[in-house]
Structures are given as structure tokens and as C-alpha cells.
Design an enzyme around this catalytic site. Sequence first.
Site, PDB file in Angstrom:
ATOM      1  N   ASP A 253       8.854  58.128 -80.418  1.00 16.74           N
ATOM      2  CA  ASP A 253       8.902  56.708 -80.108  1.00 16.74           C
ATOM      3  C   ASP A 253      10.369  56.339 -80.061  1.00 16.74           C
ATOM      4  O   ASP A 253      11.132  56.668 -80.970  1.00 16.74           O
ATOM      5  CB  ASP A 253       8.139  55.849 -81.120  1.00 16.74           C
ATOM      6  N   SER A 254      10.743  55.677 -78.981  1.00 16.57           N
ATOM      7  CA  SER A 254      12.166  55.486 -78.743  1.00 16.57           C
ATOM      8  C   SER A 254      12.396  54.168 -78.035  1.00 16.57           C
ATOM      9  O   SER A 254      11.451  53.520 -77.587  1.00 16.57           O
ATOM     10  CB  SER A 254      12.713  56.656 -77.920  1.00 16.57           C
TER      11      SER A 254
ATOM     12  N   PHE B 268      16.037  58.100 -66.879  1.00 16.02           N
ATOM     13  CA  PHE B 268      14.953  57.130 -66.688  1.00 16.02           C
ATOM     14  C   PHE B 268      15.257  55.907 -67.524  1.00 16.02           C
ATOM     15  O   PHE B 268      16.276  55.860 -68.236  1.00 16.02           O
ATOM     16  CB  PHE B 268      13.601  57.753 -67.068  1.00 16.02           C
TER      17      PHE B 268
ATOM     18  N   THR C  63       2.960  62.351 -75.224  1.00 17.38           N
ATOM     19  CA  THR C  63       3.587  61.280 -74.460  1.00 17.38           C
ATOM     20  C   THR C  63       2.976  61.215 -73.077  1.00 17.38           C
ATOM     21  O   THR C  63       2.535  62.238 -72.534  1.00 17.38           O
ATOM     22  CB  THR C  63       5.108  61.475 -74.348  1.00 17.38           C
ATOM     23  N   HIS C  64       2.979  60.001 -72.515  1.00 14.61           N
ATOM     24  CA  HIS C  64       2.554  59.804 -71.122  1.00 14.61           C
ATOM     25  C   HIS C  64       3.745  59.400 -70.267  1.00 14.61           C
ATOM     26  O   HIS C  64       3.569  58.967 -69.132  1.00 14.61           O
ATOM     27  CB  HIS C  64       1.465  58.733 -71.055  1.00 14.61           C
TER      28      HIS C  64
ATOM     29  N   LYS D 108      22.988  65.107 -71.122  1.00 12.44           N
ATOM     30  CA  LYS D 108      22.280  64.005 -71.794  1.00 12.44           C
ATOM     31  C   LYS D 108      21.493  64.540 -73.000  1.00 12.44           C
ATOM     32  O   LYS D 108      21.548  63.977 -74.094  1.00 12.44           O
ATOM     33  CB  LYS D 108      21.338  63.271 -70.829  1.00 12.44           C
TER      34      LYS D 108
ATOM     35  N   ARG E 287      17.142  61.504 -78.391  1.00 18.19           N
ATOM     36  CA  ARG E 287      15.997  62.414 -78.378  1.00 18.19           C
ATOM     37  C   ARG E 287      16.448  63.845 -78.668  1.00 18.19           C
ATOM     38  O   ARG E 287      15.782  64.582 -79.402  1.00 18.19           O
ATOM     39  CB  ARG E 287      15.307  62.320 -76.997  1.00 18.19           C
TER      40      ARG E 287
ATOM     41  N   LYS F 166      10.452  61.292 -70.458  1.00 17.82           N
ATOM     42  CA  LYS F 166      10.497  61.895 -71.798  1.00 17.82           C
ATOM     43  C   LYS F 166       9.972  63.314 -71.780  1.00 17.82           C
ATOM     44  O   LYS F 166      10.521  64.210 -72.422  1.00 17.82           O
ATOM     45  CB  LYS F 166       9.554  61.117 -72.717  1.00 17.82           C
TER      46      LYS F 166
ATOM     47  N   TYR G 121      16.506  52.842 -69.247  1.00 23.30           N
ATOM     48  CA  TYR G 121      17.750  52.081 -69.265  1.00 23.30           C
ATOM     49  C   TYR G 121      18.976  52.978 -69.083  1.00 23.30           C
ATOM     50  O   TYR G 121      20.107  52.517 -69.259  1.00 23.30           O
ATOM     51  CB  TYR G 121      17.875  51.321 -70.596  1.00 23.30           C
TER      52      TYR G 121
HETATM   53  O1  LIG Z   1      17.142  54.886 -70.487  1.00 23.82           O
HETATM   54  C1  LIG Z   1      16.459  55.389 -71.340  1.00 23.82           C
HETATM   55  N1  LIG Z   1      16.745  56.647 -71.728  1.00 23.82           N
HETATM   56  C2  LIG Z   1      16.110  57.265 -72.707  1.00 23.82           C
HETATM   57  O2  LIG Z   1      16.404  58.424 -73.031  1.00 23.82           O
HETATM   58  C3  LIG Z   1      15.075  56.523 -73.326  1.00 23.82           C
HETATM   59  N2  LIG Z   1      14.248  56.800 -74.319  1.00 23.82           N
HETATM   60  C4  LIG Z   1      13.469  55.727 -74.461  1.00 23.82           C
HETATM   61  N3  LIG Z   1      13.788  54.766 -73.581  1.00 23.82           N
HETATM   62  C5  LIG Z   1      13.162  53.459 -73.385  1.00 23.82           C
HETATM   63  O3  LIG Z   1      12.258  53.240 -74.420  1.00 23.82           O
HETATM   64  C6  LIG Z   1      10.915  53.309 -73.942  1.00 23.82           C
HETATM   65  C7  LIG Z   1      10.118  54.209 -74.830  1.00 23.82           C
HETATM   66  O4  LIG Z   1       8.941  53.591 -75.311  1.00 23.82           O
HETATM   67  P1  LIG Z   1       7.859  54.522 -75.985  1.00 23.82           P
HETATM   68  O5  LIG Z   1       8.541  55.377 -76.989  1.00 23.82           O
HETATM   69  O6  LIG Z   1       6.706  53.740 -76.403  1.00 23.82           O
HETATM   70  O7  LIG Z   1       7.455  55.504 -74.799  1.00 23.82           O
HETATM   71  P2  LIG Z   1       6.521  55.244 -73.551  1.00 23.82           P
HETATM   72  O8  LIG Z   1       5.571  54.126 -73.822  1.00 23.82           O
HETATM   73  O9  LIG Z   1       7.387  55.121 -72.341  1.00 23.82           O
HETATM   74  O10 LIG Z   1       5.719  56.629 -73.491  1.00 23.82           O
HETATM   75  P3  LIG Z   1       4.824  57.261 -74.676  1.00 23.82           P
HETATM   76  O11 LIG Z   1       5.632  58.401 -75.215  1.00 23.82           O
HETATM   77  O12 LIG Z   1       4.593  56.204 -75.697  1.00 23.82           O
HETATM   78  O13 LIG Z   1       3.586  57.731 -74.005  1.00 23.82           O
HETATM   79  C8  LIG Z   1      11.016  53.938 -72.561  1.00 23.82           C
HETATM   80  O14 LIG Z   1       9.943  53.551 -71.746  1.00 23.82           O
HETATM   81  C9  LIG Z   1      12.355  53.436 -72.101  1.00 23.82           C
HETATM   82  O15 LIG Z   1      12.235  52.102 -71.658  1.00 23.82           O
HETATM   83  C10 LIG Z   1      14.784  55.241 -72.876  1.00 23.82           C
HETATM   84  N4  LIG Z   1      15.459  54.679 -71.877  1.00 23.82           N
HETATM   85 MG   LIG Z   2       4.673  54.016 -75.589  1.00 16.51          MG
END
Ligand SMILES: O=c1[nH]c(=O)c2ncn([C@@H]3O[C@H](COP(=O)(O)OP(=O)(O)OP(=O)(O)O)[C@@H](O)[C@H]3O)c2[nH]1
Ligand SMILES: [Mg+2]
Length: 255
Positions: free
Chosen positions: A115-116, A198, A48-49, A221, A227, A53, A200
Amino acid sequence: MPEQHDPSQAAAPTAPGAAVESAPEDPEPDPDASAVSIPSGARLVLATHNAGKLAELRAMIAAELPGLDVERAVVDAGSLGLPDVRETGTTFQANALLKAHAAAEASGLPAVADDSGLAVDVLHGAPGIFSARWAGRHGDDTANLELLLAQLGDIPDEHRAAGFVCAAALVTPEGAEHLEFGHLRGTLLQEPVGDGGFGYDPVLRPDGLDVSCAQLDPEHKNRISHRGQAMAALAPHLVALLSQGAPAAEPGEER
Ligand SMILES: O=c1[nH]c(=O)c2ncn([C@@H]3O[C@H](COP(=O)(O)OP(=O)(O)OP(=O)(O)O)[C@@H](O)[C@H]3O)c2[nH]1
Ligand SMILES: [Mg+2]
């Protein structure tokens, strides 16, 4: 097909994979991964970047694998210089697998990816897999949250149900896969509250609580989150993998 335990997630990932248990031992680093410099002692990559997370995943792995020296054994995609993966999948699980496969192949180490996102009932599951770039720019948490609140401006509390969803994938360099899911249901607040977490977090109030995710301490949390649930389910597979074929320490070498 990877192992998976969530019948609500219908789309099948495309990458094939054997069960992790069948992997005979920790792999030697992939010779093709010569562009990536792996720190000594590294055993697992977090693919992840996203800094938010990453902090949560590290804390979860430390809690689930108390015998592991997380500082040395767990590296992340950014610190290895791995590029961001294009998330071309149409489901959380497909994108989690894409990210984990890419990191495992590039590093020669087992990789965990998540992915979330946030799925809002009245938006039929959006932003969903587009949560990180809902306002048009990847990773602009403030803009994403403001756009969502504006879109839901006229929606009363009783119709603001939503939930976080997480697909967590563990992939070995040989291509073995495990996939697990977690969900955290709640209600979207009218305004952001709290400054923890972070994304939302300031607008999701988990069911049964009277605070937002951003008001929870990190341990709380992680205990209840999407997660946290997915990683708790993945933990036995991580333990099995990391305790197999752990290279013995050289005399005098610290591990
Ligand atoms: O309030 C939040 N609490 C959380 O616990 C949470 N988990 C996910 N999210 C949202 O979903 C996107 C993930 O997208 P995503 O899985 O593609 O990750 P990312 O692109 O940020 O990083 P990477 O892991 O891909 O590098 C994130 O950016 C957030 O907007 C969250 N928001
Ligand atoms: Mg992503």
C-alpha cells in the site's frame, strides 16, 4: 503485532501474526480456496491490481531472488481472479496487511501486498492513503495528478516538498506477517515531465536528482524508490519463506 521497522508509522495493524520464521514449511493449498485455480509451480501471490506496481514488484523480486523462476512462481491477484479488496484501513500498513491477508487466504499461497501513495508536506500528508482515488475515481492517474497540480498551483518550489511512502506486507496462509516500509523524498514539479513509471511519477523529482521519477529508467527508480526499499527489506523474509519446504520436483517435472 507484525514485525515492523518504521517508528514514524504509528497505527498498529489489527491482524495477529507469528513470525514467518516459525512457519514450519510451505503450506498445502487451503482447501477452502477451491474457487481459485492456482497454476502449477505458483509459490507467491502479488496482491495488487495495479499494473504499474505489478511490473515493479516482479522486477524487484527477480533481482532480489535470482534463483526464483519468477514467471512460473509469482502470480498476481488479477490473474487468479481475486477481487479488489476494500481498503478500509486508515494507514498504509493496515491496508497492505488487509490486501496480503485476503490474497493469502483466498489462494493458500504466501502473499505480498504494497500500500503506497504520495504524501505532500503542505497538504499535511495528503493524498496519502487516498492517492489512488484523489480525484474521486479509483486509478485515474491523470485526473489525480491534474487535481493535485491545480491544488498546489500557488505554492512555490520551496514549499513543494513531498514523498512517496510504501508499506509492503508479506503474509502466509497461516497468518504470519512481515511488514516493511520505504520512503522517497523529493519536490513536486509545477508540470508533469517524463513518460515512464505511473501515477504521480511525472511530478516528483527525487532529492539529489534533476529529473522526475518518470524520467528515470525502471532499474534506477526501483533502486531508490519507496517500493524498492520496502521490498529490499522484505527480501530476506521472502528468501527464507520460499526456500523452506520447497516441494521437490517429480522426476521429469520441470520447475
Ligand atoms: O507516481 C507514483 N509512483 C509510484 O511508485 C507510486 N506508488 C504508489 N503511487 C500512488 O499511490 C497509489 C497506490 O494506491 P494503492 O496502494 O491502494 O494501490 P492501487 O489501488 O493502485 O492498487 P492495489 O495494489 O491496491 O491493487 C497509486 O495508484 C498511485 O497513485 C505511486 N505513484
Ligand atoms: Mg488500492
